[in-house]
Design an enzyme around this catalytic site. Structure first.
Site, PDB file in Angstrom:
ATOM      1  N   ARG A  18       0.893  -0.864   0.158  1.00 14.67           N
ATOM      2  CA  ARG A  18      -0.127   0.234  -0.247  1.00 14.67           C
ATOM      3  C   ARG A  18       0.964   1.046  -0.410  1.00 14.67           C
ATOM      4  O   ARG A  18       0.166   2.199   0.057  1.00 14.67           O
ATOM      5  CB  ARG A  18      -0.867   0.076   1.368  1.00 14.67           C
ATOM      6  CG  ARG A  18      -2.279  -0.976   0.912  1.00 14.67           C
ATOM      7  CD  ARG A  18      -3.371  -1.207   1.905  1.00 14.67           C
ATOM      8  NE  ARG A  18      -2.907  -1.413   3.201  1.00 14.67           N
ATOM      9  CZ  ARG A  18      -2.825  -1.544   4.344  1.00 14.67           C
ATOM     10  NH1 ARG A  18      -4.289  -0.769   4.917  1.00 14.67           N
ATOM     11  NH2 ARG A  18      -3.054  -1.982   5.189  1.00 14.67           N
ATOM     12  N   THR A  82       2.718 -14.027   9.678  1.00 13.75           N
ATOM     13  CA  THR A  82       3.293 -14.054  11.284  1.00 13.75           C
ATOM     14  C   THR A  82       3.617 -15.372  12.106  1.00 13.75           C
ATOM     15  O   THR A  82       4.568 -14.714  12.447  1.00 13.75           O
ATOM     16  CB  THR A  82       2.066 -12.775  12.115  1.00 13.75           C
ATOM     17  OG1 THR A  82       0.880 -13.614  11.985  1.00 13.75           O
ATOM     18  CG2 THR A  82       1.944 -11.584  11.140  1.00 13.75           C
ATOM     19  N   ASN A 390      40.113  26.739  -6.112  1.00  7.77           N
ATOM     20  CA  ASN A 390      41.282  25.993  -5.939  1.00  7.77           C
ATOM     21  C   ASN A 390      40.989  24.951  -6.436  1.00  7.77           C
ATOM     22  O   ASN A 390      41.694  23.460  -6.851  1.00  7.77           O
ATOM     23  CB  ASN A 390      40.029  25.555  -4.622  1.00  7.77           C
ATOM     24  CG  ASN A 390      38.532  25.431  -4.964  1.00  7.77           C
ATOM     25  OD1 ASN A 390      37.608  25.650  -5.332  1.00  7.77           O
ATOM     26  ND2 ASN A 390      38.060  23.842  -4.398  1.00  7.77           N
TER      27      ASN A 390
END
Length: 473
Positions: A18, A82, A390
């Protein structure tokens, strides 16, 4: 106190569909860190025997995020729910662990105190499972905690399966649990994928424990925000807002004034000293450290910056990986980066950029200047429009400016080059050779004034212009 009988299991295998992102769900950021890092950091102070992260989608990237925090990872492939994740984690849980605390990797607001209270309640009760729950105003979409008369949990009922009598329940399941492992493992072994997704769920294990007559309890989180997950971009924004609010509150409690605090962004590792003032629209990022009595004005962004005491940062200044000593000032619209350092009472002004340079005590560079790979001695003044050239196309070269040097406006110092102590450089110079101490360096073409030239030019142009024809009446 160490909890050597507890293993922490963090579920970090999901894709996060999502979120509509190519990035793994738990690697999305809120509150200045990846979601899973917040969860790990909340668990670390408990000093468990092991912290295990179950990884799957983008496993290498998730492992790289948690391994430096001392987390062991184990691969769940394929991801089958799970309950299946917990079975996979079993291989990494030490045999001496009696209990396991299970947390989703996308619940970053959980606090150490809450996890510790969950573990303590589980131990004291002798329950087989303890669920962390929360009461929220709008529980739509969440599984509800259904309790028995004695307060124990009889079931977790998904939103779609609620009866009319259960619909008013506002106590939800956070998906954060503490289990007694010797009672959990036999239940997991009996689970069947009896759902459309063909997955094994821990809520089904809770049901099996109840069927066996085991005690299942729920303890409420004191702050419902702690159980917020991150399934959508809106969820990420909501969680981030909570983190930012907590951090601002902690900073203000430490004696700092924040004007319009809701507009100020502060990362978790930032520190600010007492009596400092942060104006609206400021961002303090990374490991920024700000001393006492400082002021950071509107729109400034500081990342991994160090400010000693009594530093003034004027509006819309950017400072990254740089150090400002006591009493320094920067801005407005200045840019200090990549190891820039201002010594005490140095000042850089509007549209000055300082990169990998050290400005000594009391140095001033107030306007429209670039100082890169330079070292400038104390008491020197850098005129407007000065540039240290530089980069020669291959290498970055240093410019060394001594103490008490005056650099005139619109000077280009072509590195490598040195300007000695006490020297002056005339405005508009292009300095390609060293300037000795106490010398005047001039490097510009000789001015020539041609009297009357401009008037003659105008006459010449007028004579060459086509004449306008006259119209007949």
């Amino acid at each position: 106190m160490a909890n050597t009988d507890i293993a922490i299991v963090i579920l970090a295998a999901g894709k996060g569909t999502r979120l509509k992102s190519a990035l793994a769900k738990v690697l999305h950021r809120a509150g200045g860190r990846p979601l899973v890092e917040h969860v790990v950091r909340a668990c670390q102070p408990l000093k468990p025997r092991e912290i295990v992260a179950v990884v799957g989608h983008q496993a290498e990237d998730v492992t790289a995020a948690v391994k430096p925090l001392g987390v062991k990872t184990i691969l769940q492939e394929p991801q089958r729910g799970t309950g299946h994740a917990m079975l996979v984690a079993r291989r990494a849980i030490p045999a001496r662990a009696k209990f396991a605390i299970l947390l989703p990797g996308d619940a970053p607001l959980i606090r150490t105190e809450t996890v510790a209270a969950l573990a303590a309640a589980h131990r004291e009760s002798g329950a087989a499972a303890t669920i962390l729950s929360a009461e929220i105003e709008n529980p739509a979409g969440y599984g509800r905690i259904v309790r028995q008369d004695d307060g124990s949990v009889s079931a977790i009922v998904e939103d779609s399966a609620l009866t009319a009598e259960q619909r008013p329940i506002r106590e939800i399941n956070s998906s954060i649990y503490c289990f007694t492992l010797e009672k959990l493992w036999p239940c997991l072994a009996t689970l069947k994928p009896k759902n459309v997704h063909k997955e094994l769920y821990l809520t089904d294990a809770i049901a099996v424990l109840r069927q066996k007559g085991e005690k299942v309890q729920a303890v409420r989180a004191a702050d419902p925000d702690e159980v917020l997950g991150c399934n959508t971009r809106a969820d990420l924004a909501a969680v981030d807002a909570v983190f930012r609010r907590r951090k601002r509150a902690a900073i203000m409690d430490a004696g700092v004034t924040i004007e319009l605090p809701e507009t100020v962004l502060i990362d978790p590792e930032v520190t600010v000293g007492a009596d400092s003032r942060i104006e609206p629209g400021v961002q303090l990022l990374g490991k920024t450290r700000i001393g006492a009595g400082c002021t950071v004005r509107t729109g400034s962004v500081l990342s991994d910056a160090v400010l000693e005491d009594n530093v003034l940062v004027k509006p819309y200044t950017m400072i990254s990986a740089s150090h400002l000593s006591q009493g320094t000032q920067a801005g407005p619209f200045a840019h200090l980066r990549d190891g820039a350092r201002l010594e005490e009472n140095a000042r850089v002004g509007n549209f000055v950029e300082v990169k990998k340079s050290v400005l000594g005590e009391g140095v001033k560079s107030m306007h429209l200047t670039y100082l890169g790979d330079a070292r400038i001695g104390s008491g020197s003044n850098i005129g407007a429009g000065t540039i240290t050239c530089n980069y020669d196309g291959v290498n970055k070269n240093p410019t060394i400016i001594g103490k008490r040097v005056f650099i005139g406006s619109d000077t280009a110092l072509v590195a490598p080059v040195r300007v000695g102590d006490g020297a002056y450089v005339g405005a508009g110079s292009v300095i390609t050779k060293n300037v000795p101490s106490d010398a005047l360096g001039l490097a510009r073409g000789k001015q020539v004034n041609k009297l009357g030239w401009a008037a003659g030019r105008r006459r010449q142009l007028a004579a060459a212009a086509p004449k306008k024809s006259k119209r007949k009446k």
